[in-house]
Structures are given as C-alpha cells and as structure tokens.
Design an enzyme around this catalytic site. Structure first.
Site, mmCIF file in Angstrom:
data_model
loop_
_atom_site.group_PDB
_atom_site.id
_atom_site.type_symbol
_atom_site.label_atom_id
_atom_site.label_comp_id
_atom_site.label_asym_id
_atom_site.label_seq_id
_atom_site.Cartn_x
_atom_site.Cartn_y
_atom_site.Cartn_z
ATOM 1 N N GLU A 78 9.033 16.678 16.094
ATOM 2 C CA GLU A 78 8.216 15.986 17.101
ATOM 3 C C GLU A 78 8.392 16.553 18.501
ATOM 4 O O GLU A 78 7.430 16.688 19.260
ATOM 5 C CB GLU A 78 8.524 14.482 17.112
ATOM 6 C CG GLU A 78 8.057 13.742 15.857
ATOM 7 C CD GLU A 78 8.998 13.911 14.686
ATOM 8 O OE1 GLU A 78 10.131 14.395 14.905
ATOM 9 O OE2 GLU A 78 8.622 13.565 13.549
ATOM 10 N N HIS A 147 9.877 1.866 11.935
ATOM 11 C CA HIS A 147 8.485 2.272 11.709
ATOM 12 C C HIS A 147 7.496 1.186 12.133
ATOM 13 O O HIS A 147 6.371 1.169 11.645
ATOM 14 C CB HIS A 147 8.235 2.547 10.218
ATOM 15 C CG HIS A 147 8.858 3.806 9.692
ATOM 16 N ND1 HIS A 147 10.196 3.930 9.461
ATOM 17 C CD2 HIS A 147 8.307 4.981 9.330
ATOM 18 C CE1 HIS A 147 10.448 5.143 8.962
ATOM 19 N NE2 HIS A 147 9.313 5.798 8.880
HETATM 20 C C1 LIG Z 1 11.431 11.672 12.967
HETATM 21 C C2 LIG Z 1 10.523 11.442 11.805
HETATM 22 N N1 LIG Z 1 9.412 12.182 11.677
HETATM 23 C C3 LIG Z 1 8.578 11.979 10.644
HETATM 24 C C4 LIG Z 1 8.852 11.017 9.717
HETATM 25 C C5 LIG Z 1 7.876 10.748 8.581
HETATM 26 N N2 LIG Z 1 8.453 11.292 7.344
HETATM 27 C C6 LIG Z 1 9.215 10.520 6.560
HETATM 28 S S1 LIG Z 1 9.878 11.379 5.319
HETATM 29 C C7 LIG Z 1 9.098 12.790 5.782
HETATM 30 C C8 LIG Z 1 9.295 14.032 4.999
HETATM 31 C C9 LIG Z 1 10.734 14.404 4.953
HETATM 32 O O1 LIG Z 1 10.893 15.568 4.233
HETATM 33 P P1 LIG Z 1 12.300 16.004 3.704
HETATM 34 O O2 LIG Z 1 13.285 15.983 4.829
HETATM 35 O O3 LIG Z 1 12.125 17.272 2.997
HETATM 36 O O4 LIG Z 1 12.728 14.846 2.714
HETATM 37 P P2 LIG Z 1 11.996 14.408 1.342
HETATM 38 O O5 LIG Z 1 10.958 13.418 1.711
HETATM 39 O O6 LIG Z 1 11.435 15.617 0.718
HETATM 40 O O7 LIG Z 1 13.084 13.777 0.546
HETATM 41 C C10 LIG Z 1 8.340 12.568 6.911
HETATM 42 C C11 LIG Z 1 7.526 13.587 7.590
HETATM 43 C C12 LIG Z 1 10.014 10.250 9.903
HETATM 44 N N3 LIG Z 1 10.333 9.253 9.064
HETATM 45 N N4 LIG Z 1 10.843 10.495 10.930
#
Ligand SMILES: Cc1ncc(C[n+]2csc(CCOP(=O)(O)OP(=O)(O)O)c2C)c(N)n1
Ligand SMILES: [Mg+2]
Lengths: 345, 324
Positions: A78, A147
């Site tokens: 972000e 959230h």
């Molecule tokens: C700071 C932040 N940005 C965006 C999100 C939205 N979000 C939640 S999980 C996710 C993907 C995370 O990917 P990864 O770290 O690879 O974990 P996975 O979901 O694959 O277990 C996103 C973009 C969030 N929760 N927090």
C-alpha cells in the site's frame, strides 16, 4: 476564518436528464470508464484490480476493455502504491489508487499525510497531486476490527486532502468524476454495504460537485445530518418518523472536506433541532466538527434543543453479528433519538 | 540427521492427526459458512496443511508464532483447542476472542500463538519483537512468523526482517508460498527464481523447501530454530505449496486454471504422508484409519459443543477496550 466555498468547480458536461438503474459499484466503474476514455492520463492502480476485478468487484472486467497498462495490478504494497500514485500525479498522470479496505490506508499513511496532502503547499504551489484514492470503509460484513473502520476523520484532519463519502449510486459516480477532475488529492471513502445497492444514475459524463450537500428530504421538525451508510438509515428512519407525525429534514454533506456549511446551517435554522449521525466512533468524529460549526454560528440561536450526536461506540468493531450491529447506529437508534429530541423539546 | 517422522509411530500419528484436524476443521467451516450458519469472511488453507504441521513439530510449546488471515492451520498445529476455535467462528462467548475477533484474529497465548492477523505482514515485525523480548529476557524461546508470499511485498516485511538481522534475533520467517497473493502470482510479483534468494540481501540464511512434505518443512525449521536458539540469528524459509480453495468466498478463480488446481490437488500432502508412513513402517493402515476416525469424532464433538455454547454478549463492549 471563512467557511470554505465551492467556487472553483470545473464545469460539468451538460447534464442529461436521462438515468439508468445501476448499483453503486457499477456507477463507480462507469465513472472510471468515462474518465479513462476521455483522458489517457487517468489510470487505476491497486491490489487485484485486474483479472480479479477488485476485492469488492468494483473494477470488474475493466481490464478486458482497457488493458493491464491502465488497470494496473500491484503487489501487496500500500505504501508503495500510494507513493507511486503521488509521483505519477506530480508528473502528469491522474492516478486512481484503489486500497482494498480503508483500514489499509494505515500502511500508506506517510504518502497520504506527509506527501500527497502537503506537497502543493510545501513546494509553494510549484506542483500539485491530482490523485484519487478510493477505499471502502464501514462495518456490517463481519470482517471484524481491522477491516471495518470508518476512518474519515483521519483524513479530514489533514489539510491538503479533500474527502468525499458518496451515499448513493449517482453520487458515487458524480463525486468520483469531480474527484478525478480535481487538482488535489481526493480521498473517496466508499461503503462496503452500499456496493450492491441500486439507484437511478445519470448517464454520461456527469458531475456531482465537491462541497455541495444533498438534502434528500425536507421536514419541519428536525434536521438529521448523516454520512455514508447512515444516510440511507436516516432516510429509512425518516419514513418511520413521518408515520408517527415527525417530519425530518435529512442532509447528506457528501463532501466532508470542503464542507457545505451553508446548507447545514440553513436547514438547522429551519427546524431548530439537529441530530448528527455517523458510523465512525464518537470521540473526535466528523460530527463533532459539525456540532462545533453549528454551535459557533448564528444557527445556535435557533436551536430549541441541544445538539444530539449518534455515533459508533468508542470500540474496535467486533466480529459477532449481534455485537457488530450494536456498535454502530441502526435505523431504530435514529428513530429513537429523533423522537426523543422532538418530544422532549 | 533429523528424526524420520514417518518411521516414528508416535510422531507420524501426531503429524497425520494435525493435518487431518486442519483439513476437517476447515471443511467444517466451509460447510457451516455455505449453509449460512457462520458469517464474516474466511480464508482456508486446505492443501497447505504440511507447512504448519512440519514447522510446529520443530517448536517447543513456549515458542512463539505469529500467524495470518489464513491461520487456522498454524493455530491447530501449535496446539489450540478446536472447540474454542470453532466457538470463536460461531461468534460464541466461549471462543478464543469471546466472539470479538473471528477467524482472522484468533490467538492462543497458552500455546505461544500471538495471533492470526487481518493485516498482511502485520505479524512480521511482531515476531521480531517477540524474538527481541525472548533475547532480552534470556529465555531461549524462538519466534516463527508464518506469512504468505504476498506479504513479501509489504514494507512491514522488510522492516521486520532488517531489525531481526541487525540484532541477530531468534526468529524464523516462514513464507508459505502458495503461488498467489490473492490473484497476484508470486512468480510475476517478485523477480526471483526462488523467494529464498531474497534472504541474501538481508544477510540471513534462506532456503526453499517442498511445503507439501512434512519432513522437508520440519528439517528446515528445525535447523533454523536450533540456530536461532544458539544465538545464530534469523532464517528465512520458503515452503512451496498451494491453496486449493479460492482466496476467500469472493474469489472466482479467474487468475488460475482448473488444470493447475487439479495438478496441485494431485499433490495432496495427506495421502502423500500416509503412503510414506506405510512404506517406512511407522504406521499401519489400521493406525491411519484410526487417526482419521479419531479426528472426525473429535471435530464433530467440537462443533457440537461450540454450537451449544452461549452467544457472545454485547454487555461489556465499552469496558473491554482497555486493559486493567
Ligand atoms: C495490508 C493489507 N493489504 C491487503 C490486504 C487484503 N488481503 C488479505 S489476504 C491478501 C493476500 C495475501 O497473500 P499472501 O500473503 O500470499 O497470503 P495467502 O492469502 O496466499 O495465504 C490480501 C491482498 C490485507 N488484509 N492487508
Ligand atoms: Mg500466498
């Protein structure tokens, strides 16, 4: 100090009287599509805005129409995205940065507060940052404390930012198009619960000017001023109140900064009673400011009752549905507070 | 040479049980959610069970973990009680967070779990801090920060790792590379052959292992944890795995192919482990059946008891914000 006015609005294209029914998120998408068709400098950047279509489906299939160069998927970064938006905006582009949940503006806060908001002033007007930040706020989806926040007061508290909270599909479109025109960073706080709601939306390249409040309902007994999702709750409450013989005026400021104080004060003077409704936590919320503006103005002398605030509890949003509901003003809370205000005073 | 898990009856049974618990717990969550009996959002780690199972096997009960939005597996593998987890998801007063946190915020401090996290990479600097605390208190505890590949795009990841490297803290950064952060492929996101290549830039050891293989994850974690406990500082581990389900319920899987999903379903860590345990003689078919049946019974009763528990109450919300 003078109250900000809304003088320098770019002229809107001639408004067609035509409307179509669409959802709030379709209206946002429509605005972005129109802006991108008109100006090659406009582009969208954010997490999963491309093929995924956005965490809430707002960008939808835009990537298929416009391509990945201008519907730009990012890593989960972000602060980087926001900074890239600032840099692009300083150098001739007009980025629309999507942040998946407004809570994650916390990650990006340096670029919002210390960079985007201050650059124009700090640099003596040498450059500006015509950037739009879109981010959904609010509770009601069971997504819990990280959230579900309503953080508009953070942004209103930073000189240099404009802050918009559309409550209807038409405003979501019109305000966003005005935000894209604006030479300043504009924070557009959308509401998750509104994305799937529908309304009549003006077709074409329309505008809702920044800094002009809407008065979707007029009544003589009290003025309810509400923002975001609380606008529809206030209107629903007003229907119930009307059945009980209480006629409410409902004011939706739409733009928190710049604020249309004139409309607020005019309607407060007309009814003599005011109920301020926000979803955000009470302490130092946006409605605290509205309350202060009324108190400091000549409208104060017209008040027949103390100013009443209805706000979220001063707590993080809980997960359990019943607890979450209890945390922010609901229709019945507005009805009760309004009735109390009118009957007692 | 580490213990061969599949050849050790007790370890093999425990590891298999952990994987089944995670799988069954999440299947139950999916089912309850699908039937409208659970609300909010959820992120399932079905297909990734071998990572927390192998990693937590290398940890002591008082070692710390920080977890993620996709945290049920970490929580269970570190020793949490499935009934209290389920109660939390069902918004019950008996849940780990009294219904205030939900799936994304379960913590179990008794087993060293400092919490799932709704913020991507939110747990990384926290793990650094827990490791700093362990070092300052002289406890020999280690912290493991589970995180996704997507988290490696966050500034918080960088800053947490930088501090840990500078202070040589006892922390392991364990990346579950399930190939996507939501829709962003980790291959596209990061210009690296392996995410562990990044470790060099931080001056810490880095290794990539098969995240669907309990032994491989265990071995890498054990080595990192032993080094950390001995004062050798942080390690980065990339465990390659795959999330079978969508990111969350809003996911239409437009960014990946059915073939890819099927290919990875073919690499299911559970039957893979069972086959190895049979071959190594650690478990008989009867043992394997017993583990599966016991977990099913345990989970069924956890769901029943959680369902019967009282709903979370709104009575003392305002007084719950500050510690006393
Ligand atoms: C700071 C932040 N940005 C965006 C999100 C939205 N979000 C939640 S999980 C996710 C993907 C995370 O990917 P990864 O770290 O690879 O974990 P996975 O979901 O694959 O277990 C996103 C973009 C969030 N929760 N927090
Ligand atoms: Mg991932």
């Amino acid at each position: 100090m003078t109250i900000e006015t809304t003088a320098a609005q770019p002229a809107a294209a001639p408004a067609t009287a035509e409307t179509v029914t669409m959802t709030y998120s379709e209206a946002i998408r429509d605005a972005m599509r129109i802006a991108m068709a008109k100006d090659p400098a406009v582009f969208i950047m954010g997490e999963d805005v491309g093929t995924y279509g956005g965490a809430f489906g707002v960008t939808g299939e835009l990537i298929n129409e416009i391509g990945p160069d201008r519907i730009r998927d990012t890593t989960i970064s972000e602060l980087g995205i926001m900074g890239a938006g600032v840099g692009a905006a300083m150098t001739g582009m007009r980025p629309i940065v999507e942040i998946q949940f407004s809570d994650f503006t916390a990650q990006a806060m340096d670029q919002i507060a210390n960079q985007a908001a201050k650059i124009h002033f700090m640099l003596g007007g040498a450059v500006s940052v015509p950037m739009v930040i879109r981010a959904p706020g609010g509770s009601g989806t069971g997504a819990a404390a990280q959230h579900s926040q309503s953080l508009e007061a953070w942004f209103v508290h930073i000189p240099g930012l404009k802050v918009v909270m559309p409550a209807t599909a038409d405003d979501a479109k019109g305000l966003l198009l005005s935000a894209i025109d604006d030479p300043n960073p504009v924070m557009v706080i959308e509401h998750k619960l509104l994305y799937k709601t529908s309304g009549e939306v003006r077709t074409g390249d329309i505008r809702t000017p920044l800094g002009v409040a809407a008065v979707p309902r007029e009544g003589k007994d009290l003025t309810i001023i509400a923002t975001g999702v609380e606008v529809s709750r206030a209107l629903e409450a007003a229907e119930i109140l009307a059945a009980d013989g209480i006629e409410a005026t409902v004011v939706d400021p739409r733009t928190l900064k710049p604020l249309d104080s004139d409309t607020i004060l005019r309607t407060v003077k007309a009814t003599g009673r005011v109920l301020l409704v926000q979803e955000a936590v009470r302490t130092l919320g946006f409605m605290s400011e509205v309350s202060a503006i009324i108190s400091e103005s000549d409208a104060f002398g017209y008040l027949r009752a103390p100013i009443k605030r209805l706000a979220g509890l001063d707590i993080p949003i809980p997960y359990a549905p019943k607890l979450e509901r209890a945390s922010v003003p609901q229709v019945e809370d507005i009805v009760a507070a309004a009735t109390d205000l009118v009957r007692k005073w | 040479m580490n213990t061969q898990i599949v050849a050790d009856r007790e370890l093999a049974a425990a590891s298999l049980a952990t994987m089944w618990k995670i799988r069954r717990f999440e299947e139950a969550v999916e089912d309850l959610y699908g039937r409208g009996l659970m609300h909010g959002t959820m992120h399932l780690s079905i297909g990734q069970e071998a990572v927390p199972t192998g990693a937590c096997l290398a940890l002591n009960k008082d070692d710390y973990i920080t977890s993620t939005h996709r945290g049920h597996g970490h929580c269970i593998a570190k020793g949490a009680d499935m009934e209290r987890m389920m109660a939390e998801l069902l918004a019950k007063e008996t849940g780990y967070c009294r219904g205030r946190g939900g799936s994304m915020h379960i913590a179990d401090t008794e087993t060293g779990n400092l919490g799932a996290n709704g913020i991507v990479a939110g747990g990384i600097p926290i793990a650094t801090g827990a490791a700093l605390s362990a070092k300052m208190r002289g406890t020999k505890q280690v912290a493991v920060s589970f995180h996704g590949d997507g988290a490696m795009g966050e500034g918080a990841w960088h800053e947490g790792v930088v501090l840990a490297a500078m202070w040589q803290l006892p922390v392991v950064f364990l990346c579950e590379n399930n190939l996507y952060g939501m829709s962003m492929s980790s291959e596209k996101a990061f210009n690296l052959d392996q995410l562990s290549d990044r470790a060099k830039g931080y001056g810490i050891p880095g290794v990539t292992v098969d995240g669907n293989d309990v032994q491989a994850v265990y071995d890498a974690t054990k080595e990192a944890v032993d080094r950390a406990r001995a004062g050798g500082g942080p390690t980065f581990i990339e465990a390659k795995t795959y999330r079978w389900r969508g990111h969350s319920k809003s996911d239409k899987n437009l960014y990946r192919t059915r073939d890819e999903i099927d290919e990875w379903r073919g690499k299911d860590p559970i039957p893979h482990f069972e086959a190895l345990a049979l071959a190594a003689g650690g478990l008989t078919q009867a043992d394997i059946d017993a583990v599966r049946d016991n977990v099913r019974t345990e989970l069924r009763s956890a769901v029943q008891r959680a369902n019967a528990a009282p709903d979370a109450t709104a009575d003392d919300l305002l007084s719950a914000v500050y510690a006393r």
